[in-house]
Design an enzyme around this catalytic site. Structure first.
Site, PDB file in Angstrom:
ATOM      1  N   GLU A   7       0.970  -1.552  -0.017  1.00 55.25           N
ATOM      2  CA  GLU A   7       0.135  -0.303   0.428  1.00 55.25           C
ATOM      3  C   GLU A   7       0.796   1.139  -0.382  1.00 55.25           C
ATOM      4  O   GLU A   7       1.418   1.318   0.577  1.00 55.25           O
ATOM      5  CB  GLU A   7      -1.158   0.236   1.351  1.00 55.25           C
ATOM      6  N   ARG A  97     -15.317   3.001   3.219  1.00 53.53           N
ATOM      7  CA  ARG A  97     -16.312   3.746   3.410  1.00 53.53           C
ATOM      8  C   ARG A  97     -15.590   5.334   3.618  1.00 53.53           C
ATOM      9  O   ARG A  97     -15.549   6.696   2.654  1.00 53.53           O
ATOM     10  CB  ARG A  97     -16.853   3.302   4.830  1.00 53.53           C
ATOM     11  N   GLY A  98     -14.568   5.459   3.892  1.00 46.07           N
ATOM     12  CA  GLY A  98     -13.326   6.116   4.602  1.00 46.07           C
ATOM     13  C   GLY A  98     -13.215   6.743   5.663  1.00 46.07           C
ATOM     14  O   GLY A  98     -14.088   7.167   6.506  1.00 46.07           O
ATOM     15  N   TYR A 135     -11.347  -5.659   9.862  1.00 48.60           N
ATOM     16  CA  TYR A 135     -10.294  -4.979  11.237  1.00 48.60           C
ATOM     17  C   TYR A 135     -10.527  -6.255  12.564  1.00 48.60           C
ATOM     18  O   TYR A 135     -11.665  -6.669  12.928  1.00 48.60           O
ATOM     19  CB  TYR A 135     -11.531  -4.006  11.223  1.00 48.60           C
ATOM     20  N   HIS A 139     -13.327  -2.228  13.942  1.00 47.42           N
ATOM     21  CA  HIS A 139     -13.476  -1.094  13.852  1.00 47.42           C
ATOM     22  C   HIS A 139     -13.870  -0.437  14.733  1.00 47.42           C
ATOM     23  O   HIS A 139     -14.498  -0.100  16.045  1.00 47.42           O
ATOM     24  CB  HIS A 139     -14.908  -0.963  12.638  1.00 47.42           C
ATOM     25  N   GLN A 202       4.318   8.156  15.168  1.00 42.24           N
ATOM     26  CA  GLN A 202       3.556   8.130  15.023  1.00 42.24           C
ATOM     27  C   GLN A 202       2.164   6.735  14.961  1.00 42.24           C
ATOM     28  O   GLN A 202       1.615   7.042  14.495  1.00 42.24           O
ATOM     29  CB  GLN A 202       4.166   7.802  13.867  1.00 42.24           C
TER      30      GLN A 202
END
Ligand code: FAD
Length: 274
Positions: A7, A97-98, A135, A139, A202
């Site tokens: 990714e 969904r975002g 997930y 989620h 991070q």
């Protein structure tokens, strides 16, 4: 056979964009199963996404999966984007969904969840291959973790090609999730999301936001190497290699590497895996 995909995300600065150009060639030289390209929600970072997908698919001749989000977008604009992907030859998407930006109101949305986006894609672009997000630890925004699992199961069973999971650091969570999906009759691919740590602050922030458990050993290492980024990255790469090795022993053969656009880290990982 083990399949590894990557990714990447569209860079925000010119410097980072130049770096990604070089890194893209390195990523593609590994002949990954595919490279997926993230996109924003509510209309952010969508143009860059298309250009990067085009380079991966048409210039570098590597299978590309475009992330498509639905929250904050009209059906019409989503269909236009899908048409653009078709025009550049990409017909595989990760339907999402975002993420919802803070302070964003959700009134007057046409689509609320990924399952509705999948329906839209299947109605208008029936030849599209669709992946969905999974997930293993639930989620982070769900009200009920069991109900969330069944939403994930239903979504994956909507005629999709597979699940790409959220990052996780505790393999037991993934193994349990995989077993539960299989027990409920899901037979598609379940691709394990493996994160390569690049930065202590991070990763602590991401894990907190995503509600991902950090095992004690890993947490101690993050603390130990927090001021030594090279040692931290090397530790993170070794940790990821051990995760993959252990998951293979549990029958997992598909891995999606959250590369953070760092091909040097991915090269080190692949050397360890070989
Ligand atoms: P959904 O499957 O729609 O689930 C969202 C919430 O709604 C969950 O809490 C779920 O329990 C609930 N829900 C689901 N179905 C129903 C239903 N029928 N009724 C009621 N509630 C329901 N975000 C981005 O913005 N851009 C990206 O590029 C991106 N890439 C990602 C890649 C991967 C591999 C993963 C795992 C996540 C990615 N994300 C990305 C993050 C993702 O968009 C967020 O986690 C988002 O909050 C949920 O997206 P989803 O598609 O999983 O949502």
């Amino acid at each position: 056979m083990t399949q590894i995909s990557y990714e990447i995300f569209p860079p925000k600065t010119i410097n980072a964009a130049n770096q990604l150009q070089n890194n893209l060639a390195n990523f593609c030289a590994d002949t990954p199963a595919f490279i997926s390209v993230t996109c924003g929600a509510f209309g952010t970072a969508q143009t860059n996404n298309l250009a990067i997908c085009d380079t991966i698919h048409n210039t570098l001749k590597t299978p590309c999966v475009a992330h498509v989000t639905c929250i904050g977008a009209s059906k019409k604009s989503i269909l236009q984007r899908l048409q653009q992907y078709q025009e550049i030859g990409i017909n595989t998407v990760l339907a999402l969904r975002g993420d919802i930006p803070e302070n964003q109101t959700l009134d007057a949305q046409e689509l609320h969840q990924a399952n509705q986006l999948i329906e839209l894609i299947q109605n208008d672009f029936a030849n599209t291959h669709i992946y969905v997000a999974g997930y293993p630890e639930g989620h982070p925004g769900c009200a009920d973790i069991d109900q969330d699992f069944y939403f994930q199961l239903e979504k994956a069973k909507q005629g999709t090609n597979g699940i790409i999971t959220q990052l996780f650091f505790d393999n037991a969570c993934f193994i349990e999730y995989q077993q539960r999906m299989r027990k409920h009759g899901y037979q598609g691919k379940i691709i394990a999301g493996i994160f390569l740590i690049t930065n202590a602050k991070q990763i602590l922030k991401i894990s907190e936001l995503c509600k991902v458990y950090i095992p004690t050993e890993l947490r101690s290492a993050i603390t130990k190497y927090q001021d030594d980024p090279i040692a931290l990255c090397d530790y993170g790469i070794e940790y990821a290699a051990k995760q993959i090795d252990n998951l293979q022993k549990h029958g997992c053969s598909d891995f999606h590497i959250y590369t953070m656009n760092r091909s040097d880290h991915v090269t080190k990982l692949r050397k360890l895996l070989n």
